[in-house]
Design a protein around this motif. Structure first.
Motif, PDB file in Angstrom:
ATOM      1  N   THR A  88       0.829  -1.206   0.000  1.00 32.62           N
ATOM      2  CA  THR A  88       0.000   0.000   0.000  1.00 32.62           C
ATOM      3  C   THR A  88       0.860   1.251   0.000  1.00 32.62           C
ATOM      4  N   TRP A  89       1.895   1.277   0.831  1.00 31.27           N
ATOM      5  CA  TRP A  89       2.797   2.435   0.879  1.00 31.27           C
ATOM      6  C   TRP A  89       3.465   2.639  -0.476  1.00 31.27           C
TER       7      TRP A  89
ATOM      8  N   ASN B  83       1.414  -3.670  -9.622  1.00 31.46           N
ATOM      9  CA  ASN B  83       1.494  -2.632  -8.599  1.00 31.46           C
ATOM     10  C   ASN B  83       2.902  -2.039  -8.544  1.00 31.46           C
TER      11      ASN B  83
ATOM     12  N   GLU C 129       2.362   1.841  -3.368  1.00 23.66           N
ATOM     13  CA  GLU C 129       1.379   2.342  -4.331  1.00 23.66           C
ATOM     14  C   GLU C 129       1.159   3.839  -4.146  1.00 23.66           C
ATOM     15  N   GLU C 130       1.254   4.291  -2.909  1.00 22.50           N
ATOM     16  CA  GLU C 130       1.074   5.719  -2.616  1.00 22.50           C
ATOM     17  C   GLU C 130       2.328   6.537  -2.878  1.00 22.50           C
ATOM     18  N   HIS C 131       3.496   5.877  -2.897  1.00 29.32           N
ATOM     19  CA  HIS C 131       4.780   6.566  -3.099  1.00 29.32           C
ATOM     20  C   HIS C 131       5.608   5.808  -4.138  1.00 29.32           C
TER      21      HIS C 131
END
Length: 353
Positions: A82-83, A138, A85-87
């Motif tokens: 998740t991290w 991803n 994907e955000e960065h």
């Protein structure tokens, strides 16, 4: 053998402890030191550590010189999907720049690079083997694949793609817990666990990942440049949680299955699985079969939870731990609390090979 293990996370620490405890020299290199007193096996083995920011130009070359390492394991970089994907830019830099520094300075030393099943698209179907085309869905997978490509030309490298690694971690571990540990601590506290019925993996016990990595480092015959390590079962997270509950003796209704699309795994691939056509063919790894989920869960529970020695009496234990003892399981990477108490009915596991 003198190994520089770059990365002091869950896998790096375990590998360095294993190498040190078996008589080899191993040094951990990372930006932050390992956790104080980090010896979950209770054997007191704590490997040496040096500060190392491998993305800093020249730092890896200096670490090789200072440690005198003749082999390297690279298990560095952000692994929170998740991290990443955000960065995505920071994730790519963390993995690819580390690989670039290794490729530039490692020379002919043996290198094991711990990669991931996320280099594939995660489509449902048979678990991919080493011949399958990549296509990450991803940012984490794209970063790992970029690192693989930077290392692939090295003369003594093995790109070891490993499916989801799990093992025991204390409930108060500062970072997020792996899936097994998160489930176990919640269930020990009599707290419900919600997990997807349609997100599949071929999980690998930490001990098995360490054994295979060690075998590759020690191999007298050059290992394959690309190798997959996946568990023998293709199992959903909900079914896996049900196995953990059964082995702990926890009420089965604590495990609640839900569709992947309704929970925090909605953005994850349906299948994060691996199989191998090579693991059983190389002399160094031919006898290292990954353990099935139930056998591995039982081993971990016998080792870390049970009050009586393994094999004495009933394997089931009462759920007696307090919520305070299970603190930390509410981390974003732990299973989410159940919205309902409809129990999950496990489905038979499918072969991952």
């Amino acid at each position: 053998m003198n190994t520089l293990v770059v990365g002091s996370g869950f896998v790096g620490r375990a590998l360095a402890r294993h190498l040190t405890g078996s008589g080899d020299t191993a040094v951990l290199g990372s930006r932050t030191p390992p956790l104080p007193g980090d010896s979950p096996a209770g054997d007191g083995v704590v490997p040496d550590w040096i500060p190392l920011d491998i993305t800093e130009d020249g730092a890896f070359a200096a670490a090789l010189k200072d440690t005198g390492a003749d082999s390297v394991v690279l298990v560095h970089g952000p692994s929170d999907v998740t991290w990443c994907e955000e960065h995505p830019d920071r994730a790519l830099h963390g993995h690819a720049e580390a690989a670039r520094q290794v490729a530039r300075s490692v020379g002919g030393r043996r290198v094991v690079f711990i990669s991931t099943d996320n280099v594939f698209d995660g489509a449902a179907g048979p678990p991919p083997d080493e011949s399958a085309p990549t296509g990450p869905a991803n940012a984490y997978g794209r970063a790992k694949l970029a690192a693989e490509r930077m290392l692939a030309h090295l003369p003594a490298v093995t790109l070891l793609r490993v499916s989801l690694i799990y093992g025991w971690e204390p409930a108060d571990t500062p970072k997020w817990l792996n899936f097994f540990a998160a489930c176990a601590h919640r269930l020990l506290a009599a707290e419900p666990v919600t997990a997807p019925v349609d997100q599949w993996t071929t999980p690998v016990l930490l001990d098995d990942a360490v054994d295979v990595s060690t075998a590759l480092l020690r191999a007298t015959r050059t290992p394959p440049p690309l190798l997959h390590l996946g568990g023998p079962e293709r199992i959903s997270r909900a079914d896996w949680a049900a196995v953990i509950a059964e082995e702990l003796g926890a009420p089965p209704e604590l495990v609640v299955g839900e569709p992947r699309a309704l929970g925090r795994y909605a953005g994850r691939p349906a299948s994060t699985c691996l199989s191998s056509g090579l693991l059983s063919t190389h002399p160094a790894t031919a006898r290292l079969a990954p353990r099935p989920v139930r056998e591995a869960c039982r081993l971990l529970i016998d080792r870390h939870v049970r009050a009586t020695p393994p094999g004495n009496g009933d394997r089931r234990i009462p759920v007696t731990a307090t919520p305070e003892e299970a603190s930390g399981s509410s981390d974003p990477h732990a299973p989410t609390p159940a919205k309902s108490r409809t129990p999950h009915t496990p489905t038979p596991p499918r072969s991952g090979s």
